[in-house]
Design a protein around this motif. Structure first.
Motif, PDB file in Angstrom:
ATOM      1  N   GLY B  51       0.806  -1.208   0.000  1.00 36.99           N
ATOM      2  CA  GLY B  51       0.000   0.000   0.000  1.00 36.99           C
ATOM      3  C   GLY B  51       0.840   1.260   0.000  1.00 36.99           C
ATOM      4  O   GLY B  51       2.060   1.216  -0.147  1.00 36.99           O
ATOM      5  N   PHE B  52       0.146   2.429   0.130  1.00 35.97           N
ATOM      6  CA  PHE B  52       0.841   3.718   0.118  1.00 35.97           C
ATOM      7  C   PHE B  52       1.459   3.996   1.473  1.00 35.97           C
ATOM      8  O   PHE B  52       0.881   3.653   2.508  1.00 35.97           O
ATOM      9  CB  PHE B  52      -0.142   4.850  -0.215  1.00 35.97           C
ATOM     10  CG  PHE B  52      -0.944   4.601  -1.460  1.00 35.97           C
ATOM     11  CD1 PHE B  52      -0.438   3.831  -2.498  1.00 35.97           C
ATOM     12  CD2 PHE B  52      -2.212   5.153  -1.587  1.00 35.97           C
ATOM     13  CE1 PHE B  52      -1.182   3.613  -3.644  1.00 35.97           C
ATOM     14  CE2 PHE B  52      -2.956   4.932  -2.732  1.00 35.97           C
ATOM     15  CZ  PHE B  52      -2.450   4.163  -3.757  1.00 35.97           C
ATOM     16  N   TRP B  53       2.597   4.652   1.428  1.00 38.10           N
ATOM     17  CA  TRP B  53       3.246   5.128   2.650  1.00 38.10           C
ATOM     18  C   TRP B  53       3.400   4.049   3.716  1.00 38.10           C
ATOM     19  O   TRP B  53       3.144   4.284   4.883  1.00 38.10           O
ATOM     20  CB  TRP B  53       2.487   6.313   3.247  1.00 38.10           C
ATOM     21  CG  TRP B  53       2.618   7.563   2.438  1.00 38.10           C
ATOM     22  CD1 TRP B  53       1.596   8.313   1.931  1.00 38.10           C
ATOM     23  CD2 TRP B  53       3.821   8.224   2.046  1.00 38.10           C
ATOM     24  NE1 TRP B  53       2.084   9.395   1.239  1.00 38.10           N
ATOM     25  CE2 TRP B  53       3.456   9.362   1.287  1.00 38.10           C
ATOM     26  CE3 TRP B  53       5.178   7.964   2.241  1.00 38.10           C
ATOM     27  CZ2 TRP B  53       4.390  10.219   0.735  1.00 38.10           C
ATOM     28  CZ3 TRP B  53       6.111   8.836   1.695  1.00 38.10           C
ATOM     29  CH2 TRP B  53       5.704   9.945   0.951  1.00 38.10           C
ATOM     30  N   ALA B  54       3.780   2.805   3.285  1.00 40.86           N
ATOM     31  CA  ALA B  54       4.097   1.786   4.282  1.00 40.86           C
ATOM     32  C   ALA B  54       5.361   2.218   5.007  1.00 40.86           C
ATOM     33  O   ALA B  54       6.298   2.702   4.378  1.00 40.86           O
ATOM     34  CB  ALA B  54       4.325   0.444   3.587  1.00 40.86           C
ATOM     35  N   PRO B  55       5.404   2.087   6.320  1.00 39.67           N
ATOM     36  CA  PRO B  55       6.618   2.451   7.059  1.00 39.67           C
ATOM     37  C   PRO B  55       7.740   1.467   6.754  1.00 39.67           C
ATOM     38  O   PRO B  55       7.482   0.378   6.232  1.00 39.67           O
ATOM     39  CB  PRO B  55       6.172   2.372   8.519  1.00 39.67           C
ATOM     40  CG  PRO B  55       4.968   1.503   8.528  1.00 39.67           C
ATOM     41  CD  PRO B  55       4.324   1.645   7.195  1.00 39.67           C
TER      42      PRO B  55
END
Lengths: 321, 283
Positions: B51-55
């Motif tokens: 997904g977006f902006w996974a840490p």
């Protein structure tokens, strides 16, 4: 002296024409885009487009257009903005003061910090001063100003919330000096760091060169205090190369503070330039570029004259090389 | 003029810091080219599971960006582009500037007048403005940025070469080769060029650094390279949004540090070269 000033100004004339020619050719590399940008949907049919081009004078040969444009520039008319319809000169006029405040503050801070630091580093070459000076110089040369802006905002606006992250005034606080200062500190600090490196380096090398001269030894030998030797004799002589450095880096400093303006939302010429590039507002781009280049040219001449007044040894004959 | 071991190189390698920086720059290029092969992440593919902006995590060492692409893969890919732009722009500027500076200094007269006035003209613009305008007109591609930065980089090199040519052309050995019947071209390239090239070598690393800095500033501000192309500056663009700036420092601090470290190494190599080429002046 009068002779020199006249010669220097006449020497700048071809440069001025060069600047206007470059700016004009640059913006006219793709004349179709000018009509597109100005029309923005209006010029859908070929006939309307031709009418628009005729209206903007784009149907004439490029040399004629250059001369017409140059005539207008020389009378102080930079045309109207394609986007807002306002006179470009007035739009630029509103942006001059904020830019001068930001760049001026940054440079003054750099001078106030950089010159003493450079002198100390030259005086005590193996001391902490010298290490601080070379560390700061390297940092100033290698850190991009936009990265410094981000770190400044991250640390001082977001984490510590000491200073606001954007703008020149808080909304509703129009004209309050303290408010202006709070907004000014972060961007001016970044501008200052950007020009600090050069200043420290030039001051250090100029002063350490002077400190090796015979007359400094004489001054020491006749019992003059170290402090007086340093500031009265060494620094005064070293001031000339330092002035030259500042002079040669004006374009660089202006370019750097334009980036800072953009990130901090500072309402100066840099912000105007970036927004007009994004909006393809060609008359504004041309206007800002010509005004900035002209400012650099005029400052150059003024600094040259000051330089010769400060150092009678240079004389009013030759070039500054 | 061949010597067995060049004293310049010898002096350069004695300066441990500069030598280490030069090695670092070489290793950096290798790493940027080789590491992507081991990483096995495509810089342009969205990872739908992450997904977006996974840490940062085991799968994506530096997390994913605003459209789910692996940030580390983009950092490496962006680094290739940043260095390509930096080195090629500097080479192009130097190749243009050296002959023009030689001509202006050696021929004098009209050549000198026109070339040096052109120099003044180019140097009275903040180069950032010119690059910005030209790149936005020509279109923001990697080659256009290299072309514009390279072509605009001629003036500082030309001025450097011009200055030293003026002093070298009065030397006896130039007179001597002229008296021996050497042509202008032979004098320029065989006699004068080797004697004026030293400051150009010393200035070259910083020229690369400047090109990297100016490209990254423009790309950061959205007027240089645009996604899906990547460069270190363009990777940091997301940090203009407050939420990325404050909560995802792993997305913008690494490319920033890459720029700082690279330019710093270039700067120190330049310093080392300057001292090695001119041993009397250095401290």
């Amino acid at each position: 002296m009068k002779h020199y000033i006249v010669k220097r100004v006449l020497g700048a004339v071809p440069v001025f024409f060069g600047i206007t020619l470059i700016v004009f050719l640059m913006m006219n590399l793709a004349p179709a885009t000018i009509a597109d940008a100005a029309g923005e949907g209006e010029a859908s049919s070929a006939a309307m487009r031709a009418a628009l081009e005729a209206n903007l004078g784009l149907d004439q040969p490029i040399l004629v257009r250059y001369i017409l444009w140059l005539k207008e520039v020389l009378t102080g008319d930079l045309g109207l903005s394609y986007r807002t319809g306002q006179p470009v000169l007035r739009m630029i006029g509103q942006r001059v003061a904020p830019s001068l405040i930001l760049t001026g503050t940054g440079v003054v801070w750099a001078v106030l910090l950089g010159i003493p630091l450079g002198v100390m580093a030259a005086w005590k070459p193996r001391s902490g001063w010298s290490k601080l000076a070379s560390g700061l110089t390297l940092f100033s040369f290698s850190a991009p100003s936009f990265f410094l802006c981000l770190i400044a905002i991250f640390v001082f606006s977001v984490k510590l919330s000491w200073f606001p992250a954007a703008g020149m005034y808080s909304s509703g606080a129009g004209g309050d000096l303290m408010d202006l200062l709070r907004h000014l500190i972060l961007p001016a600090a970044v501008v200052c760091l950007g020009s600090l490196g050069n200043l420290v380096r030039q001051t250090t090398s100029a002063v350490s060169e002077v400190l090796g001269e015979d007359y400094i030894r004489t001054a020491r030998a006749k019992g003059l205090g170290e402090w007086a030797v340093l500031w009265k004799h060494a620094f005064r002589t070293a001031l000339i190369p330092v002035l030259t450095t500042i002079l040669n880096h004006i374009p660089h400093i202006i370019g750097g503070s334009m980036v800072v303006e953009r990130i901090f939302g500072w309402p100066g010429m840099g912000s105007l330039l970036f927004s007009s590039v994004n909006g393809r507002d060609y008359t504004v781009i041309m206007g800002v570029t010509v005004v900035v280049a002209l400012a650099v040219l005029v400052t150059g001449i003024l600094m040259d004259i000051v330089y010769r007044l400060a150092d009678p040894g240079v004389g009013w004959g030759g070039d500054r090389e | 003029m061949k010597k067995r071991t060049s004293p310049v190189l010898q002096r350069f390698w004695e300066d441990k810091l500069a030598a280490a920086c030069l090695i670092f720059l070489g290793v950096e290029i290798l790493l940027l080219l080789v590491l992507p092969l081991f990483l096995g992440q495509d810089p342009n593919v969205t990872d739908k599971t992450a997904g977006f902006w996974a840490p940062p995590g085991a799968e994506h060492l530096l997390g994913t960006d605003d459209v789910g692409r692996d940030i580390l893969a983009r950092l490496l890919y962006g680094g290739q582009i940043s260095l390509l732009v930096g080195y090629l722009s500097a080479i192009l500027g130097t190749l243009l500037g050296v002959p023009l500076g030689l001509l202006a200094g050696y021929k004098g007269g009209k050549w000198e007048y026109w070339i040096m006035r052109a120099c003044d003209t180019f140097q009275s613009f903040p180069s950032l403005i010119l690059v910005l305008c030209l790149v936005s007109l020509l279109g923001p591609s990697v080659w256009n940025i290299i072309l514009v930065q390279g072509v605009l980089g001629w003036s500082s090199v030309a001025r450097l070469v011009y200055g030293s040519t003026l002093s070298v052309k009065k030397k006896e050995y130039v007179e001597a080769s002229r008296a021996l019947g050497a042509t202008d071209r032979a004098i320029l390239f065989r006699t004068i060029l080797p004697n004026v090239i030293a400051p150009v070598w010393a200035a070259f690393p910083m020229k690369v650094g400047r090109a990297i800095l100016s490209e990254s500033s423009l790309s950061f501000l959205g007027v240089g390279l645009r996604t899906p192309q990547a460069s270190w500056g363009n990777l940091m663009q997301n940090a203009l949004e407050l939420i990325t700036l404050t909560t995802r420092p792993w997305a913008w601090i690494p490319p920033g540090l890459c720029i700082v470290v690279t330019v710093l190494a270039l700067l120190l190599v330049g310093e080392g070269l300057r001292k090695a080429l001119n041993p009397k002046a250095g401290r």
